[in-house]
Motif scaffolding. Structure first.
Motif, PDB file in Angstrom:
ATOM      1  N   UNK A 159       0.831  -1.202   0.000  1.00 49.86           N
ATOM      2  CA  UNK A 159       0.000   0.000   0.000  1.00 49.86           C
ATOM      3  C   UNK A 159       0.868   1.256   0.000  1.00 49.86           C
ATOM      4  N   UNK A 160       1.907   1.268   0.826  1.00 46.62           N
ATOM      5  CA  UNK A 160       2.791   2.426   0.918  1.00 46.62           C
ATOM      6  C   UNK A 160       3.961   2.358  -0.067  1.00 46.62           C
ATOM      7  N   UNK A 161       3.973   1.348  -0.920  1.00 51.69           N
ATOM      8  CA  UNK A 161       5.027   1.197  -1.931  1.00 51.69           C
ATOM      9  C   UNK A 161       6.407   1.140  -1.280  1.00 51.69           C
ATOM     10  N   UNK A 162       6.542   0.285  -0.266  1.00 51.26           N
ATOM     11  CA  UNK A 162       7.799   0.135   0.448  1.00 51.26           C
ATOM     12  C   UNK A 162       8.617  -0.983  -0.181  1.00 51.26           C
TER      13      UNK A 162
ATOM     14  N   UNK B  13      19.578   2.522   8.957  1.00 53.59           N
ATOM     15  CA  UNK B  13      18.436   2.327   8.064  1.00 53.59           C
ATOM     16  C   UNK B  13      18.493   3.297   6.870  1.00 53.59           C
ATOM     17  N   UNK B  14      19.518   3.170   6.070  1.00 50.13           N
ATOM     18  CA  UNK B  14      19.740   4.092   4.955  1.00 50.13           C
ATOM     19  C   UNK B  14      18.573   4.103   3.975  1.00 50.13           C
ATOM     20  N   UNK B  15      18.083   2.938   3.574  1.00 53.24           N
ATOM     21  CA  UNK B  15      17.007   2.887   2.585  1.00 53.24           C
ATOM     22  C   UNK B  15      15.733   3.545   3.094  1.00 53.24           C
ATOM     23  N   UNK B  16      15.411   3.353   4.369  1.00 54.44           N
ATOM     24  CA  UNK B  16      14.197   3.963   4.932  1.00 54.44           C
ATOM     25  C   UNK B  16      14.351   5.469   5.068  1.00 54.44           C
ATOM     26  N   UNK B  17      15.528   5.924   5.456  1.00 50.45           N
ATOM     27  CA  UNK B  17      15.753   7.368   5.570  1.00 50.45           C
ATOM     28  C   UNK B  17      15.652   8.052   4.217  1.00 50.45           C
ATOM     29  N   UNK B  18      16.249   7.451   3.213  1.00 53.48           N
ATOM     30  CA  UNK B  18      16.187   8.055   1.884  1.00 53.48           C
ATOM     31  C   UNK B  18      14.804   7.923   1.263  1.00 53.48           C
ATOM     32  N   UNK B  19      14.065   6.903   1.633  1.00 52.33           N
ATOM     33  CA  UNK B  19      12.681   6.808   1.175  1.00 52.33           C
ATOM     34  C   UNK B  19      11.847   7.955   1.748  1.00 52.33           C
ATOM     35  N   UNK B  20      12.071   8.291   3.011  1.00 49.48           N
ATOM     36  CA  UNK B  20      11.371   9.413   3.621  1.00 49.48           C
ATOM     37  C   UNK B  20      11.747  10.727   2.949  1.00 49.48           C
TER      38      UNK B  20
ATOM     39  N   UNK C  69       0.625  11.156  -8.165  1.00 52.31           N
ATOM     40  CA  UNK C  69       0.580  11.111  -6.704  1.00 52.31           C
ATOM     41  C   UNK C  69       0.300   9.681  -6.260  1.00 52.31           C
ATOM     42  N   UNK C  70       1.172   9.147  -5.424  1.00 50.52           N
ATOM     43  CA  UNK C  70       0.988   7.813  -4.861  1.00 50.52           C
ATOM     44  C   UNK C  70       0.316   7.920  -3.493  1.00 50.52           C
ATOM     45  N   UNK C  71      -0.044   6.752  -2.970  1.00 55.48           N
ATOM     46  CA  UNK C  71      -0.704   6.735  -1.663  1.00 55.48           C
ATOM     47  C   UNK C  71       0.213   7.269  -0.563  1.00 55.48           C
ATOM     48  N   UNK C  72       1.478   6.892  -0.592  1.00 56.43           N
ATOM     49  CA  UNK C  72       2.410   7.374   0.435  1.00 56.43           C
ATOM     50  C   UNK C  72       2.620   8.877   0.346  1.00 56.43           C
ATOM     51  N   UNK C  73       2.504   9.453  -0.861  1.00 54.72           N
ATOM     52  CA  UNK C  73       2.694  10.899  -1.021  1.00 54.72           C
ATOM     53  C   UNK C  73       1.613  11.682  -0.280  1.00 54.72           C
ATOM     54  N   UNK C  74       0.347  11.384  -0.577  1.00 56.38           N
ATOM     55  CA  UNK C  74      -0.697  12.188   0.075  1.00 56.38           C
ATOM     56  C   UNK C  74      -0.923  11.761   1.528  1.00 56.38           C
ATOM     57  N   UNK C  75      -0.543  10.515   1.876  1.00 53.24           N
ATOM     58  CA  UNK C  75      -0.669  10.107   3.278  1.00 53.24           C
ATOM     59  C   UNK C  75       0.299  10.895   4.148  1.00 53.24           C
TER      60      UNK C  75
END
Length: 381
Positions: free
Chosen positions: A139-142, A205-212, A226-232
């Motif tokens: 859902x969050x495209x992780x 947690x490099x990948x998670x930090x850069x994802x944020x 716009x993806x779900x994580x963008x507007x969330x």
């Protein structure tokens, strides 16, 4: 005679057993069997040693439950020390200075404390998703290396330790007259948080930090679908507008070297409530969300996104009319601008409440039923 090979007859009674092979072969077999038994004995002894060694090591190591209880005990001990030190430091100050100083300390550390609480609650959400078998990663495209709720709670635990420790050091140093050291505490804390986010090496947690960071970039510049994580995440930012306002005040005082002073309280201070940057920071999350809705309308042509954009646009006059209070005369504010501010606030609140109930929560049928019930009761009575 000497050194010659003596060949014994094969039928000698000394070299043969009755009814068996020659003794030479039996001796060789006994040597082989002895070697096999020695090898098996050494193998069994090695296996026994290898079995005993982990057991002895496991007996030395404490159990996970005992280790966890020890960590909890240390955590509460640390919390007690911070509370005791902070209370004693505040009590050392004069009554006139105490309120102003506590307001300033609250301003520096309140944003990070709220962010810490948000990280804790996000871990709770991930735990609920995991228990409910919700595929939140899709859902969050992780990616596959996304943080679990345990890892999020670990980050929140470190934030819970570091932020109050810095605040306690700030209170202690200021109350003991070390103003320069006290002023460095929030500066070092904010610098550490910034470096933690942009640290380029594959730790923390490099990948998670850069994802944020990548998602924040997409929110600021919505030039793609716009993806779900963008507007969330953008919706979360709209709820944290007060946090951004406090961050702006804190950063302004750090840049102008007003930390651990009361210069910010003066009327001509550039970091006071009349700063022009404050309404800009407050309105930024709503503008980002407004542009996202317009981008969604461009991609989908759904009119619902335009009405959603209208909801976020109603927050703009509320913020800027509130900022006018510090830039106009009090009579002008009371007689002219204040009624417009009240009207825009009521409009924004009603529109947002209606949209949350009927669209986001999808409770329009429940609301209609309640209103019909109230109308029926009113008619009967």
């Amino acid at each position: 005679m000497f050194g010659g090979q003596v060949i014994a007859p094969s039928n000698s009674p000394h070299l043969r057993k009755s009814g068996s092979r020659p003794v030479v072969l039996d001796l060789a077999g006994e040597q082989v069997n002895g070697a096999e038994e020695g090898f098996l004995h050494s193998t069994e002894s090695n296996d026994l040693k290898s079995t005993i060694t982990p057991l002895s090591t496991a007996a030395i190591m404490p159990s996970p439950i005992l280790l966890w209880r020890f960590k909890v005990l240390l955590f509460f001990l640390w919390g007690f020390i911070c509370c005791k030190t902070g209370w004693d430091s505040v009590m050392r100050m004069s009554v006139d200075l105490r309120d102003l100083f506590l307001y300033e300390a609250f301003l520096y550390y309140n944003p990070l404390l709220l962010v810490t609480m948000m990280v804790w609650l996000w871990g709770v959400n991930l735990w609920v998703f995991a228990q409910s078998t919700v595929s939140y990663a899709k859902i969050f495209d992780l990616d596959q290396n996304h943080l679990t709720h345990r890892e999020v709670w670990k980050v929140a635990t470190w934030m819970t330790i570091i932020v109050p420790t810095s605040m306690t050091a700030y209170l202690y140093l200021y109350s003991h007259g070390e103003l320069s050291l006290a002023a460095s505490q929030p500066v070092l804390l904010y610098f550490a948080v910034l470096m933690f986010l942009i640290f380029p090496f594959d730790i923390f947690y490099l990948s998670s930090r850069y994802y944020l960071l990548r998602t924040l970039w997409r929110i600021v510049f919505p030039l793609q679908a716009i993806t779900f994580s963008d507007f969330f995440l953008a919706d979360i930012l709209t709820s944290m507008s007060k946090v951004f306002s406090d961050l702006e005040r804190s950063a302004c005082r750090m840049v102008h070297r007003q930390v651990a002073t009361i210069a910010w309280f003066e009327a001509d201070s550039v970091c006071g409530s009349h700063s022009v940057a404050i309404p800009l920071v407050l309105v930024s999350p709503y503008i980002f969300r407004l542009f996202q809705c317009l981008r969604q309308y461009k991609d989908t042509r759904e009119k619902t996104t335009l009405f959603n954009a209208l909801k976020y646009s109603t927050a703009v006059p509320v913020i800027f009319l509130s900022a006018l209070k510090y830039h106009v005369f009090p009579d002008r504010w009371t007689n002219f601008y204040r009624p417009f501010w009240l009207l825009s606030s009521v409009l924004n609140s009603l529109y947002s409440f209606y949209w949350d109930v009927t669209r986001d929560w999808d409770l329009r049928y429940v609301v209609a039923f309640v209103l019909f019930h109230i109308y029926s009761v009113t008619i009967v009575t």
